[in-house]
Design a protein around this motif. Structure first.
Motif, short mmCIF file in Angstrom:
data_model
loop_
_atom_site.label_atom_id
_atom_site.label_comp_id
_atom_site.label_asym_id
_atom_site.label_seq_id
_atom_site.Cartn_x
_atom_site.Cartn_y
_atom_site.Cartn_z
N GLY A 202 4.60 -18.79 -18.18
CA GLY A 202 4.22 -17.77 -17.21
C GLY A 202 5.43 -17.38 -16.39
N VAL A 203 5.43 -16.16 -15.88
CA VAL A 203 6.50 -15.72 -15.00
C VAL A 203 5.87 -14.95 -13.84
CG1 VAL A 203 6.91 -13.54 -16.24
CG2 VAL A 203 8.74 -14.53 -14.83
N PHE A 204 6.42 -15.16 -12.66
CA PHE A 204 5.97 -14.44 -11.48
C PHE A 204 7.09 -13.53 -11.00
CE2 PHE A 204 5.95 -14.13 -6.81
CZ PHE A 204 4.75 -13.43 -6.64
N PHE A 205 6.78 -12.25 -10.80
CA PHE A 205 7.72 -11.28 -10.24
C PHE A 205 7.19 -10.87 -8.87
CE2 PHE A 205 7.91 -10.53 -14.89
CZ PHE A 205 9.24 -10.86 -15.11
N GLY A 206 7.96 -11.16 -7.81
CA GLY A 206 7.52 -10.87 -6.45
C GLY A 206 8.23 -9.68 -5.84
N GLY A 207 7.55 -9.04 -4.89
CA GLY A 207 8.14 -7.96 -4.12
C GLY A 207 8.77 -8.49 -2.85
N PRO A 208 9.20 -7.60 -1.95
CA PRO A 208 9.81 -8.05 -0.69
C PRO A 208 8.77 -8.70 0.22
CG PRO A 208 9.54 -5.66 -0.68
CD PRO A 208 9.17 -6.13 -2.05
N GLY A 217 9.06 -0.95 1.32
CA GLY A 217 10.38 -0.52 0.87
C GLY A 217 10.54 -0.51 -0.63
N VAL A 218 9.98 -1.51 -1.31
CA VAL A 218 10.12 -1.62 -2.76
C VAL A 218 8.81 -2.18 -3.33
CG1 VAL A 218 11.33 -2.76 -4.67
CG2 VAL A 218 12.62 -1.98 -2.68
N GLY A 219 8.39 -1.64 -4.46
CA GLY A 219 7.23 -2.17 -5.16
C GLY A 219 7.60 -2.54 -6.59
N VAL A 220 7.18 -3.73 -7.03
CA VAL A 220 7.44 -4.16 -8.40
C VAL A 220 6.21 -3.85 -9.25
CG1 VAL A 220 6.66 -6.52 -7.89
CG2 VAL A 220 8.12 -6.10 -9.87
N THR A 221 6.44 -3.39 -10.46
CA THR A 221 5.33 -3.05 -11.36
C THR A 221 5.49 -3.79 -12.68
OG1 THR A 221 6.53 -1.10 -12.18
CG2 THR A 221 5.01 -0.76 -10.35
N ALA A 222 4.37 -4.21 -13.24
CA ALA A 222 4.34 -4.88 -14.54
C ALA A 222 3.15 -4.32 -15.31
CB ALA A 222 4.23 -6.39 -14.36
N PRO A 223 3.32 -3.17 -15.97
CA PRO A 223 2.18 -2.44 -16.55
C PRO A 223 1.77 -2.91 -17.94
CG PRO A 223 4.18 -1.17 -16.85
CD PRO A 223 4.59 -2.42 -16.12
N VAL A 232 -3.43 -13.66 -4.42
CA VAL A 232 -3.49 -14.78 -3.49
C VAL A 232 -2.45 -14.64 -2.39
CG1 VAL A 232 -3.30 -17.28 -3.23
CG2 VAL A 232 -4.40 -16.31 -5.26
N MET A 233 -1.19 -14.49 -2.76
CA MET A 233 -0.11 -14.42 -1.79
C MET A 233 0.23 -12.96 -1.49
SD MET A 233 0.47 -17.51 -1.02
CE MET A 233 2.02 -17.44 -0.14
N PRO A 234 0.67 -12.66 -0.24
CA PRO A 234 0.90 -11.27 0.16
C PRO A 234 2.27 -10.74 -0.23
CG PRO A 234 1.31 -12.72 2.01
CD PRO A 234 0.89 -13.60 0.87
N SER A 235 2.59 -10.76 -1.53
CA SER A 235 3.93 -10.34 -1.95
C SER A 235 3.91 -9.06 -2.76
CB SER A 235 4.57 -11.45 -2.78
OG SER A 235 3.87 -11.60 -4.01
N GLY A 236 2.73 -8.58 -3.14
CA GLY A 236 2.68 -7.43 -4.03
C GLY A 236 3.23 -7.75 -5.40
N GLY A 237 3.19 -9.03 -5.79
CA GLY A 237 3.81 -9.47 -7.04
C GLY A 237 2.85 -9.48 -8.22
N TRP A 238 3.40 -9.89 -9.37
CA TRP A 238 2.65 -9.92 -10.63
C TRP A 238 2.91 -11.23 -11.37
CZ3 TRP A 238 -0.14 -5.66 -12.86
CH2 TRP A 238 -0.12 -4.50 -12.08
#
Length: 546
Positions: A202-208, A217-223, A232-238
């Motif tokens: 598994g891999v987690f990609f987090g935002g700011p 400021g920045v949003g990460v996307t994993a479509p 769960v966590m407030p990072s806007g991550g995937w």
């Protein structure tokens, strides 16, 4: 016939009867004994021991149950006997965690029979392995109802179905234009063979992120179909998962497609818009099913992110924490322009409304310093002799005002960043879009004002690259608070309401009445001068009646 002696003989009996009746009455009207705070019927603390130094935070919780509905605020306090910056907690709903201190405090304002406090716990890189004693205290409306002790375990590794022996590459992107997309292709070295029980990567990609909250400021996307948002966590991550995996110890791994980071079109700069992280790990089937629900995507889908040997097999250069990757994105120059307006104060008790806005072109983004520390402040120094009555905007429209006891420390912390010699109030807000303006209202008593003006100033607490102030025009960051125009003219506009309108109207009526009386009395005296004395107010004498 009753004699004095007979009466005296009856007194003890009568007195006894009176005292007995009084005692009975006192018992009837005595207040009930103070109700005791209910004791929890069950307390369960889950810390998910052990914790590996440098590993991501793990979910933790405290369950508190009562036989009946408790009354009052339920508070838990967990303190670990460990050095600062070692064991640390992540704040959940209703929780506060002091910076770098191994403690957390959470409260539930309206508890019920079953209550859960959710948070995270971790050990920072460099924490010495061992057992660290903790004390858990539970209070209901300020009364201690439960306490217990235990240990937070810190270990070099944990055999819990998770494998983390990877070295992650550090990636840095500079000169990024607002509105553009950064495509990152991180590489990760698998240091050792996967244990037999590992069923997926598994891999987690987090935002700011900031302390306990996500940042703008920045949003990460994993479509891709095998990726899912982190809820769960407030990072806007995937999170993305791979079940068709090879065991490739000593191999540098990469992803089949780059990871996309979208920079906001109105992001300010130059600033570190994304100090983002990513993290590759292996998990057992049990953990995969328990924590993520197992495979939810169609393995035959053509829209899947893949992982395998990278084309470039040079060892990746890690950042400060090799067990976690970092993606830094710096934007190009793009300032915002904060401003505030002043006011000329007239009257005795006045309600003042001033504007605070952003002329752009960039947004003053939410770049909070903490969960309860917005990045922007409006600071006020009142005219000399004036007194603050109320901060009417406190708690309204993003405004949060500091307690009076915090003002000296805030002024000292501002240092050269303020032009005021003291703070009479400091109120913070989270963000301002380009061309957005919001109002701030406060009430002042001018009864003792000397005429020496005060001032307002608006300031951003976070900085851009190399400490640069991202406010492009500081000339409109300050404005005057004058009294009856007895100072330099103000910048900006304001609305002032005289609070004591009724008192002012009454005073005006009294003045008009006195003036009218003074005008009428001389005229009456002139027509009767011989009877009452001189009309000009000189000493006169009365004539006797004829």
């Amino acid at each position: 016939m009753s004699t004095p002696f007979k009466k005296a003989g009856r007194l003890p009996a009568a007195l006894a009867a009176v005292l007995a009746a009084a005692a009975a009455g006192a018992g009837a009207f005595a207040p009930p004994a103070a109700a005791q705070a209910p004791v929890p019927s069950d307390v369960s603390l889950h810390l998910d021991n052990p914790h590996v130094p440098g590993a991501p935070p793990r979910a933790a919780s405290l369950d508190v149950a009562f036989d009946e509905d408790p009354t009052g605020v339920l508070l838990m306090r967990l303190e670990v006997d460990a050095p600062d910056a070692t064991v640390y907690f992540g704040a959940g709903t209703g929780c506060e965690t002091p910076d770098n201190q191994p403690s957390i405090e959470c409260e539930h304002p309206d508890p019920g029979p079953a209550n859960t406090f959710a948070f995270t716990v971790a050990a920072a890189t460099g924490t010495e392995p061992g057992d660290y004693d903790y004390t858990l205290t539970i209070l209901l409306d300020g009364t201690e109802i439960h306490t217990e002790s235990g240990v937070v375990e810190v270990a070099e590794e944990r055999a819990d179905g998770v494998f983390r022996d990877f070295t992650h590459e550090y990636l840095s992107f500079t000169g990024v234009e607002p509105g553009s997309v950064v495509e990152a292709s991180p590489r990760i070295l698998q240091n050792s063979a996967l244990p037999d029980h590992i069923a997926a990567l598994g891999v987690f990609f987090g935002g700011p992120v900031g302390p306990g909250l996500s940042l703008d400021g920045v949003g990460v996307t994993a479509p891709w179909d095998n990726c899912t948002p982190d809820i769960v966590m407030p990072s806007g991550g995937w999170y993305c998962f791979f079940t068709d995996i090879e065991d490739l110890p000593g191999t540098v791994l990469g992803f089949s497609e780059p990871i996309r980071y979208q920079v906001d079109g109105d992001a300010p700069g130059p600033m570190l818009a994304c100090g983002c992280s990513y993290d590759l790990f292996g998990i057992s089937q049990e953990v995969f099913d328990r924590d993520f629900g197992g495979v939810w995507w169609d393995p035959a889908s053509t829209n899947l992110l893949g992982i395998g040997a990278a084309a470039n097999q040079e060892d990746p250069v890690p950042g400060d924490e090799p067990t976690r990757g970092a993606v830094d994105i710096e934007t190009t120059a793009n300032p915002y322009d904060l401003y505030t307006g002043g006011a000329d104060l007239r009257g005795r008790v006045v309600e003042v409304t001033v504007p605070v806005g952003n002329d752009g072109p960039a947004a003053a983004l939410n770049r909070a310093l903490g969960e309860e520390e917005p990045a922007y402040q409006l600071r006020g120094r009142l005219p000399e002799g004036a007194e603050l009555v109320s901060l009417d905007s406190d708690g309204v429209d993003q405004w949060t005002c500091a307690d009076s006891g915090e003002l000296d420390a805030l002024h000292e912390a501002a240092g050269d960043g303020t032009g005021l010699d003291r703070f009479d109030f400091v109120c913070s807000f989270w963000a301002l879009e380009p061309d957005e303006e919001r109002e701030f209202t406060f009430t002042v008593d001018l009864d003792g004002a000397t005429g020496e003006p005060g001032a307002l100033e608006v300031a951003a607490l976070y900085r851009g690259v190399d400490g640069l102030d991202l406010d492009g025009d500081p000339s409109n960051d300050t404005a005057a608070l004058t009294v009856d125009d007895r100072a330099l003219p103000n910048t900006g506009t304001s609305t002032i309401t005289v609070v004591a309108v009724a008192a002012g109207a009454l005073a005006l009526g009294i003045v008009l009445f006195v003036l009218t009386r003074r005008r009428r009395e001389p005229a009456a005296a002139a027509g009767d001068a011989d009877a009452t004395g001189t009309a000009d107010g000189g000493e006169g004498t009365s004539n006797p009646a004829s």
